[in-house]
Design an enzyme around this catalytic site. Structure first.
Site, mmCIF file in Angstrom:
data_model
loop_
_atom_site.group_PDB
_atom_site.id
_atom_site.type_symbol
_atom_site.label_atom_id
_atom_site.label_comp_id
_atom_site.label_asym_id
_atom_site.label_seq_id
_atom_site.Cartn_x
_atom_site.Cartn_y
_atom_site.Cartn_z
ATOM 1 N N ASP A 253 49.175 42.071 10.620
ATOM 2 C CA ASP A 253 49.116 41.218 11.804
ATOM 3 C C ASP A 253 48.752 42.067 13.020
ATOM 4 O OD1 ASP A 253 50.111 39.090 13.849
ATOM 5 O OD2 ASP A 253 50.498 38.141 11.921
ATOM 6 N N HIS B 130 52.592 38.412 18.236
ATOM 7 C CA HIS B 130 52.463 37.593 17.033
ATOM 8 C C HIS B 130 53.035 38.312 15.805
ATOM 9 C CE1 HIS B 130 50.172 35.372 13.846
ATOM 10 N NE2 HIS B 130 50.301 34.359 14.685
ATOM 11 N N ASN C 200 45.498 26.012 11.617
ATOM 12 C CA ASN C 200 46.053 25.025 12.547
ATOM 13 C C ASN C 200 45.018 23.988 12.986
ATOM 14 O OD1 ASN C 200 48.439 26.518 12.475
ATOM 15 N ND2 ASN C 200 47.832 27.758 14.234
ATOM 16 N N ALA D 107 43.303 32.137 3.056
ATOM 17 C CA ALA D 107 44.185 31.192 2.366
ATOM 18 C C ALA D 107 43.407 30.271 1.431
ATOM 19 C CB ALA D 107 44.956 30.367 3.387
ATOM 20 N N SER E 7 51.108 30.147 11.089
ATOM 21 C CA SER E 7 51.455 31.569 11.174
ATOM 22 C C SER E 7 52.951 31.779 11.022
ATOM 23 C CB SER E 7 51.031 32.140 12.527
ATOM 24 O OG SER E 7 49.653 32.341 12.594
#
Length: 306
Positions: free
Chosen positions: A51, A81, A168, A181, A233
């Site tokens: 990240d 984050h 998102n 993903a 996330s």
């Protein structure tokens, strides 16, 4: 050849400032307390968070390994984050699912929240070599990248489980899952809200495997405080923490390591509460992990391994 730029899924909501631990709706004491008390805490398990890096926090352990894959930037997190995601995996004091797990930090996203495909792939390869048992990636991009896909395949062949955020972009009937993903070799995680429904922002598609809490998630901030964030996330490290607990028990029982993503999916099919359309669906995947039942079975050694 230009490779795609990856980053934090767009529209991640950040609400900085001191939050109350009473806001931990996603970590109910009645579910998690009895599990931790029985020693199911992620001890000896290594989780890599790839990240924006890491900032020391009272609720977080010092990482056992760190490396930056962003040119000109140290592993120090100046975005927030990555530190938030680390807290959701293994934050102490009730913040994370696997509070005794070891933390590996790969900085693959810059302080501005973006990174390169090469950096992501290199980060996965490094995490494998650092003996990560679980690799959590709350990031995404719009294109497939061969070296990243191959790194994910190598991770599973070595017994490292890889999870990534669905994205998102919401869902209105067409596939909105981002890469990595979307890659079939990677576990894909969507986000639920407090009501148990899928969050409006959570991306959907046939690649979705499951959904975990991802709205108004309280975790570690950059100023030794707590902050709330929303997005897939936030759901992804929650799933990574759950996997850390499962791997811990598998090892304690002497069970064979998972070296294929299909075996993990079969496990999820058995231990997820079906939501949305019957069976696997593009909003929830196999559903929402039945934490109370699954973790009780884990603690009582009452799991049918697949």
């Amino acid at each position: 050849m230009t490779t795609p730029i990856w980053g934090i899924p767009p529209d991640t909501e950040i609400h900085p400032g001191v939050m109350s631990l009473a806001s931990l709706w996603h970590m109910p004491d009645e579910v998690w307390g009895p599990i931790w008390q029985r020693g199911i805490t992620g001890r000896t398990i290594k989780v890599a968070v790839l990240d924006t890096g890491f900032k020391a926090h009272p609720a977080l352990p010092n990482p056992v390994a760190t490396k930056s894959f962003v040119a000109g930037e140290s592993v120090t997190d100046r975005h927030g984050h990555g530190t938030h995601c680390a807290g959701t995996v293994l934050g102490r004091g009730g913040l994370g699912c696997a509070p005794d797990a070891d933390l590996i930090v790969g900085k693959v996203l810059s302080n501005g929240g973006s990174g390169s495909s090469q950096g992501i792939a290199a980060g996965i390869e490094w995490a494998i070599d650092a003996n990560a048992d679980v690799i959590s990636m709350s990031l995404g991009g719009g294109q497939s990248y061969g070296p990243t896909n191959r790194a994910i395949d190598r991770a599973y062949s070595k017994g490292s489980l890889v999870v990534a955020a669905a994205g998102n972009s919401g869902y209105r009937g067409s596939n909105t899952v981002g890469w990595p993903a979307k890659y079939t070799g990677c576990l894909c995680v969507g986000a639920t809200q407090r009501s148990g429904e899928i969050a409006n922002f959570s991306s959907g598609g046939k690649e979705l495997d499951c959904a975990t809490p991802g709205q108004d998630i309280v975790s570690c901030g950059l100023n030794n405080d707590l902050r709330s964030m929303s997005g897939t996330s936030m759901a992804t490290p929650g799933m990574a923490g759950r996997l850390a607990l499962i791997v811990q028990l598998m090892r304690q029982e002497g069970s064979s390591e998972w070296t294929a993503v299909d075996a993990v999916r079969e496990f999820l099919r058995q231990w997820c509460e079906d939501r949305g359309a019957p069976g696997h669906d593009p909003r929830f995947g196999w559903g929402v992990p039945k934490d109370a039942e699954m973790l009780k079975a884990l603690a009582e050694d009452d799991i049918q391994w697949v």
